[in-house]
Design a protein around this motif. Sequence first.
Motif, PDB file in Angstrom:
ATOM      1  N   ASP A  15      24.190  72.422   0.212  1.00 25.72           N
ATOM      2  CA  ASP A  15      23.475  71.138   0.342  1.00 25.72           C
ATOM      3  C   ASP A  15      23.110  70.621   1.492  1.00 25.72           C
ATOM      4  O   ASP A  15      23.039  69.310   1.654  1.00 25.72           O
ATOM      5  N   GLY A  16      22.758  71.438   2.306  1.00 23.73           N
ATOM      6  CA  GLY A  16      22.259  71.193   3.680  1.00 23.73           C
ATOM      7  C   GLY A  16      23.248  70.874   4.961  1.00 23.73           C
ATOM      8  O   GLY A  16      22.953  70.856   5.948  1.00 23.73           O
ATOM      9  N   PHE A  17      24.440  70.865   4.396  1.00 20.24           N
ATOM     10  CA  PHE A  17      25.629  70.869   5.397  1.00 20.24           C
ATOM     11  C   PHE A  17      25.880  72.338   5.839  1.00 20.24           C
ATOM     12  O   PHE A  17      27.016  72.706   5.173  1.00 20.24           O
ATOM     13  N   ALA A  18      25.412  72.897   6.621  1.00 22.58           N
ATOM     14  CA  ALA A  18      25.464  74.444   6.816  1.00 22.58           C
ATOM     15  C   ALA A  18      26.673  74.660   7.726  1.00 22.58           C
ATOM     16  O   ALA A  18      26.871  75.781   7.508  1.00 22.58           O
ATOM     17  N   ALA A  19      27.097  73.913   8.556  1.00 18.07           N
ATOM     18  CA  ALA A  19      28.215  74.271   9.493  1.00 18.07           C
ATOM     19  C   ALA A  19      29.269  73.015   9.065  1.00 18.07           C
ATOM     20  O   ALA A  19      28.975  71.890   9.234  1.00 18.07           O
ATOM     21  N   VAL A  20      30.531  73.296   8.916  1.00 18.37           N
ATOM     22  CA  VAL A  20      31.676  72.498   8.849  1.00 18.37           C
ATOM     23  C   VAL A  20      32.799  73.045  10.004  1.00 18.37           C
ATOM     24  O   VAL A  20      33.041  73.904  10.498  1.00 18.37           O
ATOM     25  N   ALA A  21      33.616  71.937  10.186  1.00 17.89           N
ATOM     26  CA  ALA A  21      34.787  72.021  10.938  1.00 17.89           C
ATOM     27  C   ALA A  21      35.978  71.772  10.092  1.00 17.89           C
ATOM     28  O   ALA A  21      36.035  70.878   9.677  1.00 17.89           O
ATOM     29  N   ILE A  22      36.731  72.780  10.077  1.00 18.94           N
ATOM     30  CA  ILE A  22      38.081  72.988   9.118  1.00 18.94           C
ATOM     31  C   ILE A  22      39.363  72.677  10.087  1.00 18.94           C
ATOM     32  O   ILE A  22      39.317  73.669  10.929  1.00 18.94           O
ATOM     33  N   THR A  23      40.258  71.960   9.873  1.00 21.92           N
ATOM     34  CA  THR A  23      41.419  71.982  10.696  1.00 21.92           C
ATOM     35  C   THR A  23      42.632  72.704  10.079  1.00 21.92           C
ATOM     36  O   THR A  23      42.639  72.817   8.847  1.00 21.92           O
ATOM     37  N   THR A  24      43.174  73.356  10.894  1.00 22.36           N
ATOM     38  CA  THR A  24      44.325  74.347  10.508  1.00 22.36           C
ATOM     39  C   THR A  24      45.487  73.653  10.100  1.00 22.36           C
ATOM     40  O   THR A  24      46.287  74.067   9.772  1.00 22.36           O
ATOM     41  N   GLY A  25      45.754  72.503  10.649  1.00 22.01           N
ATOM     42  CA  GLY A  25      47.023  71.835  10.802  1.00 22.01           C
ATOM     43  C   GLY A  25      47.716  71.905  11.834  1.00 22.01           C
ATOM     44  O   GLY A  25      48.692  71.344  12.061  1.00 22.01           O
ATOM     45  N   ALA A  26      47.358  72.874  12.911  1.00 23.05           N
ATOM     46  CA  ALA A  26      48.145  73.122  14.114  1.00 23.05           C
ATOM     47  C   ALA A  26      47.488  72.253  15.085  1.00 23.05           C
ATOM     48  O   ALA A  26      46.630  71.779  15.158  1.00 23.05           O
ATOM     49  N   ARG A  27      48.372  72.048  16.232  1.00 21.88           N
ATOM     50  CA  ARG A  27      47.541  71.458  17.198  1.00 21.88           C
ATOM     51  C   ARG A  27      47.808  72.237  18.708  1.00 21.88           C
ATOM     52  O   ARG A  27      48.713  73.161  18.958  1.00 21.88           O
ATOM     53  N   HIS A  28      46.850  71.794  19.636  1.00 21.42           N
ATOM     54  CA  HIS A  28      46.865  72.508  20.982  1.00 21.42           C
ATOM     55  C   HIS A  28      48.143  71.831  21.818  1.00 21.42           C
ATOM     56  O   HIS A  28      48.599  70.772  21.383  1.00 21.42           O
ATOM     57  N   ARG A  29      48.404  72.117  22.943  1.00 19.88           N
ATOM     58  CA  ARG A  29      49.468  71.444  23.527  1.00 19.88           C
ATOM     59  C   ARG A  29      48.997  70.357  24.294  1.00 19.88           C
ATOM     60  O   ARG A  29      49.885  69.283  24.327  1.00 19.88           O
ATOM     61  N   ASP A  30      47.931  69.783  24.205  1.00 20.78           N
ATOM     62  CA  ASP A  30      47.352  68.368  24.491  1.00 20.78           C
ATOM     63  C   ASP A  30      47.344  67.454  23.571  1.00 20.78           C
ATOM     64  O   ASP A  30      46.839  66.341  23.693  1.00 20.78           O
ATOM     65  N   GLY A  31      47.620  67.983  22.369  1.00 16.12           N
ATOM     66  CA  GLY A  31      47.722  67.003  20.962  1.00 16.12           C
ATOM     67  C   GLY A  31      46.485  67.156  20.330  1.00 16.12           C
ATOM     68  O   GLY A  31      46.445  66.747  19.088  1.00 16.12           O
ATOM     69  N   THR A  32      45.247  67.825  20.685  1.00 17.39           N
ATOM     70  CA  THR A  32      44.094  67.980  19.843  1.00 17.39           C
ATOM     71  C   THR A  32      44.444  68.915  18.609  1.00 17.39           C
ATOM     72  O   THR A  32      45.294  69.768  18.782  1.00 17.39           O
ATOM     73  N   ARG A  33      43.820  68.533  17.591  1.00 15.21           N
ATOM     74  CA  ARG A  33      43.886  69.682  16.514  1.00 15.21           C
ATOM     75  C   ARG A  33      43.058  71.088  16.626  1.00 15.21           C
ATOM     76  O   ARG A  33      41.936  71.166  17.344  1.00 15.21           O
ATOM     77  N   VAL A  34      43.475  72.153  16.166  1.00 15.53           N
ATOM     78  CA  VAL A  34      42.959  73.508  15.929  1.00 15.53           C
ATOM     79  C   VAL A  34      41.939  73.484  15.058  1.00 15.53           C
ATOM     80  O   VAL A  34      42.290  73.012  13.834  1.00 15.53           O
ATOM     81  N   THR A  35      40.769  73.673  15.221  1.00 17.78           N
ATOM     82  CA  THR A  35      39.786  73.606  14.186  1.00 17.78           C
ATOM     83  C   THR A  35      39.081  75.035  14.105  1.00 17.78           C
ATOM     84  O   THR A  35      38.820  75.723  15.228  1.00 17.78           O
ATOM     85  N   LEU A  36      38.632  75.344  13.001  1.00 16.00           N
ATOM     86  CA  LEU A  36      37.608  76.565  13.138  1.00 16.00           C
ATOM     87  C   LEU A  36      36.330  75.864  12.466  1.00 16.00           C
ATOM     88  O   LEU A  36      35.845  75.061  11.698  1.00 16.00           O
ATOM     89  N   ARG A  37      35.081  76.738  13.164  1.00 11.44           N
ATOM     90  CA  ARG A  37      33.846  76.287  12.726  1.00 11.44           C
ATOM     91  C   ARG A  37      33.442  77.368  11.656  1.00 11.44           C
ATOM     92  O   ARG A  37      33.317  78.547  12.174  1.00 11.44           O
TER      93      ARG A  37
END
Length: 59
Positions: A15-37
Amino acid sequence: MPQHTLPARICRDCDGFAAVAITTGARHRDGTRVTLRVTCPACKGSGTASAARLVRVGR
């Protein structure tokens, strides 16, 4: 005079939303979430569908 343009052919799979970011639930050491594009495999990340092609079959 306004220019007449054809309507955009939006991909029917995403539907035109060709790229999405999915969070894996894990976090980096600085507290940000790990995402997959992930991009849409049907339109290869463009968000638009290619024009249908007519193929003649038979004689």
